[in-house]
Design an enzyme around this catalytic site. Structure first.
Site, short mmCIF file in Angstrom:
data_model
loop_
_atom_site.label_atom_id
_atom_site.label_comp_id
_atom_site.label_asym_id
_atom_site.label_seq_id
_atom_site.Cartn_x
_atom_site.Cartn_y
_atom_site.Cartn_z
N ASN A 83 31.84 36.78 39.79
CA ASN A 83 32.77 36.40 40.85
C ASN A 83 31.95 35.88 42.02
O ASN A 83 30.79 36.26 42.17
CB ASN A 83 33.59 37.62 41.27
CG ASN A 83 34.40 38.18 40.11
OD1 ASN A 83 35.45 37.66 39.76
ND2 ASN A 83 33.89 39.24 39.50
N THR B 292 36.60 44.64 44.63
CA THR B 292 35.18 44.85 44.31
C THR B 292 34.33 43.79 45.02
O THR B 292 33.16 44.02 45.31
CB THR B 292 34.95 44.75 42.79
OG1 THR B 292 35.59 43.56 42.28
CG2 THR B 292 35.49 45.98 42.07
N CYS C 147 38.76 46.59 38.48
CA CYS C 147 39.37 45.76 39.51
C CYS C 147 39.69 46.69 40.68
O CYS C 147 40.40 47.69 40.48
CB CYS C 147 40.66 45.12 38.99
SG CYS C 147 41.61 44.27 40.26
N GLY C 148 39.14 46.39 41.85
CA GLY C 148 39.28 47.31 42.98
C GLY C 148 40.70 47.35 43.53
O GLY C 148 41.29 48.42 43.67
N ASN C 149 41.27 46.16 43.80
CA ASN C 149 42.67 46.14 44.27
C ASN C 149 43.59 46.69 43.18
O ASN C 149 44.55 47.39 43.46
CB ASN C 149 43.09 44.71 44.62
CG ASN C 149 42.37 44.21 45.86
OD1 ASN C 149 42.21 44.93 46.84
ND2 ASN C 149 41.94 42.96 45.82
N CYS D 166 39.94 40.41 46.91
CA CYS D 166 39.17 40.92 45.76
C CYS D 166 38.50 42.21 46.20
O CYS D 166 37.58 42.18 47.03
CB CYS D 166 38.14 39.88 45.32
SG CYS D 166 37.17 40.42 43.90
N1 LIG Z 1 38.19 38.88 38.28
C1 LIG Z 1 37.30 40.03 38.29
C2 LIG Z 1 38.07 41.34 38.00
C3 LIG Z 1 39.03 41.66 39.11
C4 LIG Z 1 38.31 41.92 40.39
C5 LIG Z 1 39.17 41.87 41.64
N2 LIG Z 1 40.55 41.48 41.45
C6 LIG Z 1 39.11 43.18 42.39
O1 LIG Z 1 40.06 43.51 43.14
O2 LIG Z 1 38.09 43.88 42.28
C7 LIG Z 1 36.23 39.85 37.22
O3 LIG Z 1 36.44 39.14 36.26
O4 LIG Z 1 35.18 40.48 37.37
#
Ligand SMILES: N[C@H](CCC[C@H](N)C(=O)O)C(=O)O
Length: 270
Positions: free
Chosen positions: A181, A211, A75-77, A209
């Protein structure tokens, strides 16, 4: 068992952070889902464990769970919040941390309240694809920037009915069984790319998000719509910055820069 936690957010994408450097805490997906529930629990888009390093090559391990309790690679954030949380807990050298995730090893630095994450290499790139859903036919680009992302460029992201359109992409059979996503992006006249994201495992739009905007920035560059470093405006109002080196379709040294904020601390019985 009583557990201490810190609630944090990275550009409005919010997380329950748990320090687990002794490695004693193990959570079931049901427990994670309950902690992330916005009415019966603390409430968050995801939960992050600060675990001990797997070996001497790194300083910590980041374990990421979506709000539905499912463990996913990254998760990037969340990685920015993890970096801040790790530094707050004495991990790293005061301004930088090296850690591993299920997506692979990463490094991060903190400066003036901004956190820069060097992400794992982008992979599984598929440009110029077409997806037919009940809500429309989309030209899209796919890549893994730590987790799977579909990127669709549109004229006006405010016209997207994000929950039905986003979930139709997220659950499309072309991405089964893991799903993906779904990011909808608009190149604004000022060059800042506006992004809305439907997130797998949250099963709704999130305010940012990390990523996802990374995938949008890379797709925009590969399609000649933007040049690194790329600024991206997320639904929560923050602007995140993605930088990378590019040689043709080869992208390397990908970084994500943005904020990570503490909101409150507490304890909870699980
Ligand atoms: N829900 C995403 C993971 C978190 C990605 C997002 N919150 C970010 O900041 O990269 C998934 O199932 O691939």
């Amino acid at each position: 068992m009583e557990i201490a936690f810190t609630k944090m957010h990275g550009a409005g994408n919010d997380f329950v952070m748990i320090e687990n450097l002794d490695g004693k805490i193990e959570l079931t997906s049901e427990q994670v889902a309950k902690l992330c529930d916005r009415r019966f629990g603390i409430g968050a888009d995801g939960l992050i464990l600060l675990n001990p390093p797997a070996d001497s090559s790194t300083e910590a391990t980041m374990i990421y769970y979506n709000a539905d309790g499912g463990r996913v690679d990254m998760c990037g954030n969340g990685a920015r919040c993890f970096t801040s949380f790790a530094l707050q807990n004495g991990v790293g050298d005061g301004s930088s941390v090296s850690f591993t995730t299920d997506a692979g090893p990463m490094t991060a630095t903190a400066k003036d309240g901004q956190f820069t994450i060097r992400l794992t290499p982008m992979r599984d790139l598929r440009l110029d694809q077409t997806l037919v859903t009940p809500h429309g036919t989309y030209s899209y680009h796919f890549m893994n920037t730590g987790v799977e992302h579909v990127v669709t460029f549109v004229e006006d992201v405010s016209s997207i009915d994000i929950k039905p359109e986003g979930s139709a992409v997220r659950y499309h059979q072309d991405f089964a069984p893991k799903g993906t996503n779904a990011n909808f992006a608009q190149i604004q006249e000022n060059g800042i790319i506006k992004v809305r994201t439907y997130e797998r495992g949250v099963e709704d739009e999130t305010l940012a998000c990390g990523t996802g905007v990374t995938a949008v920035a890379i797709a925009a560059s590969l399609k000649g719509l933007a040049q690194a470093p790329v600024s991206l405006l997320v639904a929560g109002g923050d602007v995140l910055t993605i930088d990378f080196d590019r040689d043709g379709e080869s992208v390397s040294n990908v970084t994500l820069t943005g904020p990570a904020k503490n909101v409150f601390t507490g304890t909870v019985e699980i």
